[in-house]
Design a protein around this motif. Structure first.
Motif, PDB file in Angstrom:
ATOM      1  N   TRP A  22      -5.842   4.844   1.168  1.00 32.96           N
ATOM      2  CA  TRP A  22      -5.305   4.297   2.422  1.00 32.96           C
ATOM      3  C   TRP A  22      -6.416   3.607   3.215  1.00 32.96           C
ATOM      4  O   TRP A  22      -6.227   2.502   3.728  1.00 32.96           O
ATOM      5  N   TRP A  23      -7.583   4.258   3.300  1.00 35.02           N
ATOM      6  CA  TRP A  23      -8.657   3.643   4.069  1.00 35.02           C
ATOM      7  C   TRP A  23      -9.184   2.390   3.380  1.00 35.02           C
ATOM      8  O   TRP A  23      -9.368   1.347   4.013  1.00 35.02           O
ATOM      9  N   GLN A  24      -9.438   2.468   2.090  1.00 33.90           N
ATOM     10  CA  GLN A  24     -10.028   1.342   1.372  1.00 33.90           C
ATOM     11  C   GLN A  24      -9.113   0.128   1.355  1.00 33.90           C
ATOM     12  O   GLN A  24      -9.575  -1.013   1.489  1.00 33.90           O
ATOM     13  N   ARG A  25      -7.805   0.346   1.195  1.00 33.08           N
ATOM     14  CA  ARG A  25      -6.876  -0.766   1.031  1.00 33.08           C
ATOM     15  C   ARG A  25      -6.250  -1.226   2.339  1.00 33.08           C
ATOM     16  O   ARG A  25      -5.733  -2.343   2.416  1.00 33.08           O
ATOM     17  N   VAL A  33       0.842  -1.197   0.000  1.00 31.08           N
ATOM     18  CA  VAL A  33       0.000   0.000   0.000  1.00 31.08           C
ATOM     19  C   VAL A  33       0.879   1.250   0.000  1.00 31.08           C
ATOM     20  O   VAL A  33       0.602   2.234  -0.706  1.00 31.08           O
ATOM     21  N   ILE A  34       1.964   1.209   0.774  1.00 31.25           N
ATOM     22  CA  ILE A  34       2.902   2.334   0.794  1.00 31.25           C
ATOM     23  C   ILE A  34       3.542   2.500  -0.581  1.00 31.25           C
ATOM     24  O   ILE A  34       3.673   3.619  -1.096  1.00 31.25           O
ATOM     25  N   GLY A  35       3.939   1.399  -1.196  1.00 28.51           N
ATOM     26  CA  GLY A  35       4.570   1.464  -2.510  1.00 28.51           C
ATOM     27  C   GLY A  35       3.645   2.069  -3.557  1.00 28.51           C
ATOM     28  O   GLY A  35       4.080   2.877  -4.397  1.00 28.51           O
ATOM     29  N   ASP A  36       2.371   1.716  -3.522  1.00 28.10           N
ATOM     30  CA  ASP A  36       1.422   2.278  -4.477  1.00 28.10           C
ATOM     31  C   ASP A  36       1.201   3.772  -4.222  1.00 28.10           C
ATOM     32  O   ASP A  36       1.003   4.548  -5.167  1.00 28.10           O
ATOM     33  N   ALA A  37       1.220   4.177  -2.957  1.00 26.50           N
ATOM     34  CA  ALA A  37       1.088   5.602  -2.647  1.00 26.50           C
ATOM     35  C   ALA A  37       2.289   6.382  -3.173  1.00 26.50           C
ATOM     36  O   ALA A  37       2.142   7.490  -3.708  1.00 26.50           O
ATOM     37  N   GLU A  38       3.480   5.820  -3.027  1.00 24.56           N
ATOM     38  CA  GLU A  38       4.678   6.462  -3.576  1.00 24.56           C
ATOM     39  C   GLU A  38       4.550   6.644  -5.084  1.00 24.56           C
ATOM     40  O   GLU A  38       4.891   7.701  -5.634  1.00 24.56           O
ATOM     41  N   ALA A  39       4.056   5.609  -5.758  1.00 25.02           N
ATOM     42  CA  ALA A  39       3.883   5.682  -7.211  1.00 25.02           C
ATOM     43  C   ALA A  39       2.844   6.742  -7.583  1.00 25.02           C
ATOM     44  O   ALA A  39       3.003   7.455  -8.584  1.00 25.02           O
ATOM     45  N   SER A  40       1.792   6.862  -6.785  1.00 23.48           N
ATOM     46  CA  SER A  40       0.764   7.864  -7.068  1.00 23.48           C
ATOM     47  C   SER A  40       1.332   9.271  -7.013  1.00 23.48           C
ATOM     48  O   SER A  40       1.027  10.108  -7.874  1.00 23.48           O
ATOM     49  N   VAL A  41       2.139   9.554  -6.003  1.00 23.98           N
ATOM     50  CA  VAL A  41       2.733  10.893  -5.890  1.00 23.98           C
ATOM     51  C   VAL A  41       3.652  11.175  -7.080  1.00 23.98           C
ATOM     52  O   VAL A  41       3.672  12.293  -7.623  1.00 23.98           O
ATOM     53  N   ALA A  42       4.390  10.163  -7.510  1.00 30.27           N
ATOM     54  CA  ALA A  42       5.312  10.349  -8.623  1.00 30.27           C
ATOM     55  C   ALA A  42       4.591  10.507  -9.960  1.00 30.27           C
ATOM     56  O   ALA A  42       5.081  11.217 -10.853  1.00 30.27           O
ATOM     57  N   ALA A  70       4.901  13.872   2.735  1.00 32.28           N
ATOM     58  CA  ALA A  70       5.695  15.094   2.586  1.00 32.28           C
ATOM     59  C   ALA A  70       5.908  15.421   1.109  1.00 32.28           C
ATOM     60  O   ALA A  70       5.848  16.590   0.705  1.00 32.28           O
ATOM     61  N   GLY A  71       6.142  14.400   0.296  1.00 32.96           N
ATOM     62  CA  GLY A  71       6.319  14.618  -1.139  1.00 32.96           C
ATOM     63  C   GLY A  71       5.073  15.197  -1.779  1.00 32.96           C
ATOM     64  O   GLY A  71       5.152  16.042  -2.686  1.00 32.96           O
ATOM     65  N   MET A  72       3.895  14.747  -1.318  1.00 32.25           N
ATOM     66  CA  MET A  72       2.645  15.301  -1.819  1.00 32.25           C
ATOM     67  C   MET A  72       2.531  16.777  -1.488  1.00 32.25           C
ATOM     68  O   MET A  72       2.147  17.603  -2.331  1.00 32.25           O
ATOM     69  N   LEU A  73       2.895  17.161  -0.250  1.00 32.69           N
ATOM     70  CA  LEU A  73       2.850  18.567   0.150  1.00 32.69           C
ATOM     71  C   LEU A  73       3.845  19.397  -0.648  1.00 32.69           C
ATOM     72  O   LEU A  73       3.522  20.504  -1.113  1.00 32.69           O
ATOM     73  N   GLU A  74       5.054  18.887  -0.808  1.00 28.42           N
ATOM     74  CA  GLU A  74       6.075  19.626  -1.559  1.00 28.42           C
ATOM     75  C   GLU A  74       5.639  19.828  -3.012  1.00 28.42           C
ATOM     76  O   GLU A  74       5.879  20.889  -3.603  1.00 28.42           O
ATOM     77  N   ARG A  75       4.999  18.821  -3.575  1.00 32.97           N
ATOM     78  CA  ARG A  75       4.466  18.938  -4.934  1.00 32.97           C
ATOM     79  C   ARG A  75       3.446  20.068  -5.012  1.00 32.97           C
ATOM     80  O   ARG A  75       3.477  20.901  -5.924  1.00 32.97           O
ATOM     81  N   GLY A  76       2.523  20.097  -4.052  1.00 34.53           N
ATOM     82  CA  GLY A  76       1.493  21.120  -4.058  1.00 34.53           C
ATOM     83  C   GLY A  76       2.052  22.522  -3.890  1.00 34.53           C
ATOM     84  O   GLY A  76       1.593  23.464  -4.540  1.00 34.53           O
ATOM     85  N   ILE A  77       3.034  22.662  -3.017  1.00 35.03           N
ATOM     86  CA  ILE A  77       3.653  23.967  -2.799  1.00 35.03           C
ATOM     87  C   ILE A  77       4.404  24.414  -4.051  1.00 35.03           C
ATOM     88  O   ILE A  77       4.293  25.573  -4.487  1.00 35.03           O
ATOM     89  N   ALA A  78       5.169  23.520  -4.652  1.00 35.03           N
ATOM     90  CA  ALA A  78       5.952  23.853  -5.840  1.00 35.03           C
ATOM     91  C   ALA A  78       5.053  24.270  -7.000  1.00 35.03           C
ATOM     92  O   ALA A  78       5.425  25.127  -7.820  1.00 35.03           O
ATOM     93  N   ALA A  81      -4.695  18.843  -4.407  1.00 34.86           N
ATOM     94  CA  ALA A  81      -5.811  18.561  -3.504  1.00 34.86           C
ATOM     95  C   ALA A  81      -6.472  17.235  -3.868  1.00 34.86           C
ATOM     96  O   ALA A  81      -6.851  16.457  -2.986  1.00 34.86           O
ATOM     97  N   ASP A  82      -6.589  16.965  -5.167  1.00 33.45           N
ATOM     98  CA  ASP A  82      -7.147  15.682  -5.601  1.00 33.45           C
ATOM     99  C   ASP A  82      -6.194  14.534  -5.270  1.00 33.45           C
ATOM    100  O   ASP A  82      -6.642  13.426  -4.957  1.00 33.45           O
ATOM    101  N   LEU A  83      -4.908  14.795  -5.336  1.00 31.23           N
ATOM    102  CA  LEU A  83      -3.922  13.776  -4.958  1.00 31.23           C
ATOM    103  C   LEU A  83      -4.042  13.453  -3.473  1.00 31.23           C
ATOM    104  O   LEU A  83      -4.008  12.270  -3.086  1.00 31.23           O
ATOM    105  N   LEU A  84      -4.206  14.473  -2.641  1.00 35.43           N
ATOM    106  CA  LEU A  84      -4.374  14.231  -1.206  1.00 35.43           C
ATOM    107  C   LEU A  84      -5.631  13.392  -0.953  1.00 35.43           C
ATOM    108  O   LEU A  84      -5.594  12.431  -0.172  1.00 35.43           O
ATOM    109  N   ARG A  85      -6.727  13.736  -1.603  1.00 33.16           N
ATOM    110  CA  ARG A  85      -7.955  12.950  -1.448  1.00 33.16           C
ATOM    111  C   ARG A  85      -7.729  11.498  -1.876  1.00 33.16           C
ATOM    112  O   ARG A  85      -8.182  10.561  -1.210  1.00 33.16           O
TER     113      ARG A  85
END
Length: 219
Positions: A102-105, A76-85, A145-153, A92-96
């Motif tokens: 995370w909840w479903q899986r 599940v962590i690996g798939d989340a990493e891939a999603s951010v990349a 953190a990568g998701m937040l940095e993406r949004g800020i950038a 905001a949609d990425l955060l959702r």
């Protein structure tokens, strides 16, 4: 007659299935009893094999626990990493997406009990705590953190303290897991997980203050 797709002898198919059967039994017992109270002989019995058979696949309880984590949580962590990349949309949609996935899986599954187990027993098993920190917590934190940095950038989030905000975003998720696996003698208020997460997302993305300052009656 057409040949069946699986032509392996019955005993060989059974042997191939054993690691997954053992992991499933171990997950059940770790969640039901905790790490300390789970015995390997009970795992073997739940899986329908001998204790000696279990040792063919897992050297000890520690290795079995690590295998359960790697089988149920690490992907599940690996798939989340891939999603951010790979995500091609507003942050905001990425955060959702990250929170809902995370909840479903994980959160809605039995494997979420492992998270509660680690929080409860980490001090008594420091080596396992370090393993979980490295393979789950550290990777999950970097992903958020990568998701937040993406949004800020991209100008989609305002500049924030990424490290602190990451912890703030993770905390309600851990609270939901704790609530789910807390069973006591007293009645408790019902909590609908998806409604909780959507309310959390709304507050995280919009805050409590109105979008424009309210005008006072004196002006």
């Amino acid at each position: 007659m057409p040949c069946p797709l699986d032509t392996k002898p019955r005993w060989e198919r059974r042997k191939d299935a054993r690691p997954q059967e053992l992991l499933s039994a171990a997950l059940d017992l770790f969640v039901e009893r905790g790490y300390a109270a789970t015995r390997l002989e009970d795992v073997a019995r739940r899986a329908g094999v001998s204790k000696g058979t279990l040792y063919l696949y897992y050297e000890n309880k520690e290795e079995l626990f690590k295998a359960v984590v790697r089988n149920n949580i690490v992907p599940v962590i690996g798939d989340a990493e891939a999603s951010v990349a790979e995500f091609d949309g507003h942050s905001a949609d990425l955060l959702r997406h990250l929170i809902h996935s995370w909840w479903q899986r994980l959160g809605a599954t039995k494997a979420s009990g492992i998270i509660k187990l680690v929080m409860a027993e980490a001090d008594n098993f420091p080596e396992l705590a370090c393993f979980y920190q490295e393979e789950v917590i550290a990777r999950g934190t970097r992903t958020m953190a990568g998701m937040l940095e993406r949004g800020i950038a991209r100008g989609e989030f305002r500049p924030v303290d990424v490290n602190m905000t990451t912890q703030v975003l993770v905390a309600p998720m851990l609270m939901l897991i704790t609530w789910k696996h807390s069973v006591g003698p007293c009645p408790r208020a019902e909590l609908e997980p998806m409604a909780f997460l959507d309310t959390f997302l709304d507050m995280a993305l919009n805050g409590l203050l109105p979008s424009a300052p309210a005008q006072s009656a004196a002006t």
